[in-house]
Design an enzyme around this catalytic site. Sequence first.
Site, PDB file in Angstrom:
ATOM      1  N   PHE A   2      58.549  66.066  65.744  1.00 55.25           N
ATOM      2  CA  PHE A   2      57.056  65.851  66.204  1.00 55.25           C
ATOM      3  C   PHE A   2      56.852  64.372  66.047  1.00 55.25           C
ATOM      4  O   PHE A   2      56.345  63.423  66.875  1.00 55.25           O
ATOM      5  CB  PHE A   2      56.173  66.605  65.648  1.00 55.25           C
ATOM      6  CG  PHE A   2      54.847  66.386  66.294  1.00 55.25           C
ATOM      7  CD1 PHE A   2      54.705  66.775  67.603  1.00 55.25           C
ATOM      8  CD2 PHE A   2      53.634  66.010  65.717  1.00 55.25           C
ATOM      9  CE1 PHE A   2      53.366  66.815  68.450  1.00 55.25           C
ATOM     10  CE2 PHE A   2      52.410  65.659  66.434  1.00 55.25           C
ATOM     11  CZ  PHE A   2      52.145  66.130  67.564  1.00 55.25           C
ATOM     12  N   ASN A  52      47.422  73.503  74.798  1.00 56.58           N
ATOM     13  CA  ASN A  52      47.166  72.224  75.836  1.00 56.58           C
ATOM     14  C   ASN A  52      47.010  72.895  77.361  1.00 56.58           C
ATOM     15  O   ASN A  52      47.064  73.839  77.704  1.00 56.58           O
ATOM     16  CB  ASN A  52      48.677  71.927  75.814  1.00 56.58           C
ATOM     17  CG  ASN A  52      48.835  70.788  74.617  1.00 56.58           C
ATOM     18  OD1 ASN A  52      47.787  70.311  74.173  1.00 56.58           O
ATOM     19  ND2 ASN A  52      50.119  70.491  74.442  1.00 56.58           N
ATOM     20  N   ARG A  68      42.198  60.853  65.062  1.00 54.33           N
ATOM     21  CA  ARG A  68      43.201  61.700  64.980  1.00 54.33           C
ATOM     22  C   ARG A  68      44.477  61.017  65.507  1.00 54.33           C
ATOM     23  O   ARG A  68      44.646  60.202  66.323  1.00 54.33           O
ATOM     24  CB  ARG A  68      43.037  62.938  66.079  1.00 54.33           C
ATOM     25  CG  ARG A  68      42.007  63.811  65.777  1.00 54.33           C
ATOM     26  CD  ARG A  68      41.567  64.912  66.760  1.00 54.33           C
ATOM     27  NE  ARG A  68      40.623  65.817  66.854  1.00 54.33           N
ATOM     28  CZ  ARG A  68      39.334  65.610  66.579  1.00 54.33           C
ATOM     29  NH1 ARG A  68      38.733  64.318  66.658  1.00 54.33           N
ATOM     30  NH2 ARG A  68      38.505  66.667  66.337  1.00 54.33           N
ATOM     31  N   ARG A  85      37.278  72.003  72.303  1.00 57.77           N
ATOM     32  CA  ARG A  85      37.591  70.359  72.602  1.00 57.77           C
ATOM     33  C   ARG A  85      38.808  70.162  73.317  1.00 57.77           C
ATOM     34  O   ARG A  85      39.811  70.841  73.177  1.00 57.77           O
ATOM     35  CB  ARG A  85      37.718  69.718  71.088  1.00 57.77           C
ATOM     36  CG  ARG A  85      37.808  68.324  71.251  1.00 57.77           C
ATOM     37  CD  ARG A  85      38.020  67.713  69.809  1.00 57.77           C
ATOM     38  NE  ARG A  85      38.203  66.119  69.869  1.00 57.77           N
ATOM     39  CZ  ARG A  85      39.402  65.620  69.871  1.00 57.77           C
ATOM     40  NH1 ARG A  85      40.333  66.006  69.918  1.00 57.77           N
ATOM     41  NH2 ARG A  85      39.434  64.254  69.926  1.00 57.77           N
ATOM     42  N   TYR A 111      48.300  70.449  60.589  1.00 54.71           N
ATOM     43  CA  TYR A 111      47.003  70.501  60.935  1.00 54.71           C
ATOM     44  C   TYR A 111      46.167  70.700  59.665  1.00 54.71           C
ATOM     45  O   TYR A 111      45.365  69.908  59.615  1.00 54.71           O
ATOM     46  CB  TYR A 111      46.654  71.581  61.879  1.00 54.71           C
ATOM     47  CG  TYR A 111      47.060  71.520  63.154  1.00 54.71           C
ATOM     48  CD1 TYR A 111      48.556  71.557  63.591  1.00 54.71           C
ATOM     49  CD2 TYR A 111      46.645  70.981  64.089  1.00 54.71           C
ATOM     50  CE1 TYR A 111      49.184  71.571  64.821  1.00 54.71           C
ATOM     51  CE2 TYR A 111      47.004  70.806  65.455  1.00 54.71           C
ATOM     52  CZ  TYR A 111      48.182  70.945  65.612  1.00 54.71           C
ATOM     53  OH  TYR A 111      48.574  70.840  67.135  1.00 54.71           O
ATOM     54  N   ARG A 166      53.572  73.180  62.715  1.00 58.37           N
ATOM     55  CA  ARG A 166      52.114  73.020  63.165  1.00 58.37           C
ATOM     56  C   ARG A 166      51.393  73.623  61.899  1.00 58.37           C
ATOM     57  O   ARG A 166      50.298  72.717  61.492  1.00 58.37           O
ATOM     58  CB  ARG A 166      51.837  73.549  64.607  1.00 58.37           C
ATOM     59  CG  ARG A 166      52.279  72.902  65.458  1.00 58.37           C
ATOM     60  CD  ARG A 166      51.981  73.506  66.718  1.00 58.37           C
ATOM     61  NE  ARG A 166      50.596  73.168  67.185  1.00 58.37           N
ATOM     62  CZ  ARG A 166      50.011  73.666  68.375  1.00 58.37           C
ATOM     63  NH1 ARG A 166      50.571  74.576  68.912  1.00 58.37           N
ATOM     64  NH2 ARG A 166      48.872  73.060  68.562  1.00 58.37           N
ATOM     65  N   HIS A 197      45.783  63.175  69.963  1.00 59.17           N
ATOM     66  CA  HIS A 197      44.691  64.007  70.656  1.00 59.17           C
ATOM     67  C   HIS A 197      43.160  63.179  69.994  1.00 59.17           C
ATOM     68  O   HIS A 197      42.166  63.751  69.958  1.00 59.17           O
ATOM     69  CB  HIS A 197      44.621  65.304  70.370  1.00 59.17           C
ATOM     70  CG  HIS A 197      45.604  66.064  71.009  1.00 59.17           C
ATOM     71  ND1 HIS A 197      45.446  66.642  71.928  1.00 59.17           N
ATOM     72  CD2 HIS A 197      46.854  66.352  70.404  1.00 59.17           C
ATOM     73  CE1 HIS A 197      46.611  67.336  72.287  1.00 59.17           C
ATOM     74  NE2 HIS A 197      47.316  67.246  71.234  1.00 59.17           N
TER      75      HIS A 197
END
Length: 704
Positions: free
Chosen positions: A175, A162, A86, A126, A376, A372, A89
Amino acid sequence: MRPALRRLFQRKDFPMPMKPGAPLDKGGAPHQTTKDGYEAMTTQQGVPVRDDQNHLKAGTPGPMLMDDFHFREKMFHFDHERIPERVVHARGYAAHGFFELTDSLEEFTSAKVLTETGKKVPLFTRFSTVAGNKGSPDLARDVRGFAVKFYTDEGNWDLVGNNIPVFFIQDAMKFPDLIHSAKAEPDRGFPQAQTAHDNFWDFISLSPEAMHMVMWIMSDRTIPRSLRFMEGFGVHTFRLINAKGKSSFVKFHWKPKMGMQSVVWNEAVKINGADPDFHRRDLWNAIEMGDFPEWELGVQIFDDKFADSFAFDVRDATKLIPEEDIPVRIIGRMVLDRRVDNFFAETEQVAFCTGNVVPGIGFSDDPLLQGRNFSYLDTQIKRLGGPNFTHIPINAPKCPMRTFQQDGHMAMKNPVGRANYEPNSWGTKDGGPREDPDNGYQHFAEPINGKKEALRPESFADHYSQARQFYISQTEIEQAHMGDALVFELSKVEKAEIRERMVAHLVNIDKGLADTVAEGLGIKTPMAMKAARPTMQDLKASDALSMLKNPPKSFAGRKLGVFLCDEASAKSFNAVKDAVEKAGGTVAVVAPTINGVDLDDGTHVPADEKIDGGPSVLFDAVALMLTEECADDMAKKPPAKDFLNDAFAHYKYIGYTPDSMKLFEAIGMADHMDGGCIELGKPASIKSFVSELANLRFWDRDGA
Ligand code: HDD
């Protein structure tokens, strides 16, 4: 090959790598079994394998022959085992579990997962660090990812959060810059898994919107003791939409049942050396022991009226809503009760997407969240190799999936039948699925009015007020740790201007903090940074933001490291062990050798760690149960002295039998014993030691 040599290399002469009856591919015809009862190994085509140790050769030793399809397949597969990690993360650990709703939100949402109480919805969670690569240590100072995939009856809902309720930036456009600056610097490829370097602080000090999050990452929240002892947050404001189409806003919170706990920085540094897998091992062990980690799910629900009157924009991900303003309503619980069977298949291949929502849950116009929703989905194509990553079991919904999307790499669930398009006239038997206007996902019909422009809303402009609120909400101990963390990080920055620029921001947050950090850096406190919005709002402290103001008051789920020697008192050891286990904790035995010790009643106690491999940083508290002779001997051994020295420096409770005093003397501590050092003499003192452990640390120790 000579017969003797051949025999040596044949599999039957080696210990068998698989357990008898280990499951292979279950499909197709039954596999043959070997003479000794193992399932016969096959190629990926199902052909039984005769020799898995030696390549086919012409002569002895002879050139290798291309005919050996088993070798080619084995090596080809091995060569392709790795997938890209990734981009953020990368290091993570996950477990299966369930969510059980206890309080229905029917008034606010039509989502079954938030309205059907008592039902257990399977999920996969996760946890991760952000900046380090897959092999980085668990206790890097970093934000922890907290991503939950709910496999609901209405499709998958991913809450990708988070352990910190705010974020660094307000717009997803920033980002890639944020992450580039945080990760290893591109020319030199270091530092790994840490923000203590020029590029990060350069970017941050030029991005005042990051100041609130900076306060959080400099707190002990970024060095959690266990993934089990962390809060989680959905961060953004989301929407809930009820059966009548009415929308409310919502923020999601996970509250750990065992309370919050962090390590101290010096401990984190040492844990990374002693056990880089500290967090994943802890989660694995807790689940294996049946001590299932649990969190409560809480929501802050509010309407447009509150959103309009709130001092900040609820669509700004750098702001939170204090629990004192909108209390967190607990609506259910998550229990992680099953470890993964295969790390790669599950933890590595799981693909979370913030865009995965179910009917009744929607998005707000937070520009970070909107960005986002693109990133993703996009990233999974690169990482998992194609658009069919939803066919991988860990990502597939557990409810039916019926689409006309087809083909692509590794397609496992192509539509069957003649029609793969709509509209079609093949009818309900052969025509495939149809959209469902009654139950299908409906986006909230939000009225939109505005100009198309690339700008940051004025309502996002206050960057310091909540940063200050976080700081003043902490206890003195927590504030001191934040000051130390800032000094540590900025001392790794080579360029003096960056250090100074950062302290100039701190002046806007808290003058005392700025002075402390300036002093730690050996500079004069600079003038305050010019703020985008000069008027600070004087917000009240919010106790919910402090970890130490909300202590767990229990040793449950924690670990006592008992340093034992031969001939130590069995009675005392058993009393300590029983009391700790009664309190819900565990005991790990540390001994001079891994074989363990023979106690004074003759019982043999195996060791969990040899003293050199089991430093006290691995435990929440320690007990020394040595004989005089052993203490004398251990007093000459650096790892034994470090064990005690570190426990003391890390504010740990230290239980000791009088015969262990030699070790205290060896490190010059005999005259500095304090209330956190408790003699384990009579049963009453053992009881009081174990009840003190619930405080987790003895913060009153000098220098805390
Ligand atoms: Fe992200 C992974 C959490 C902002 C882009 N993010 C990722 C993961 C978590 C978060 C927990 C790991 C998921 C897993 O375990 O597989 N990210 C957050 C939070 C954010 C956030 C709480 C702010 C509120 N992220 C964010 C932005 C972007 C991304 C603004 C891009 C526009 N994040 C990604 C990504 C990752 C990712 C590149 C890398 C691997 C993945 O998605 O699956 O797409």
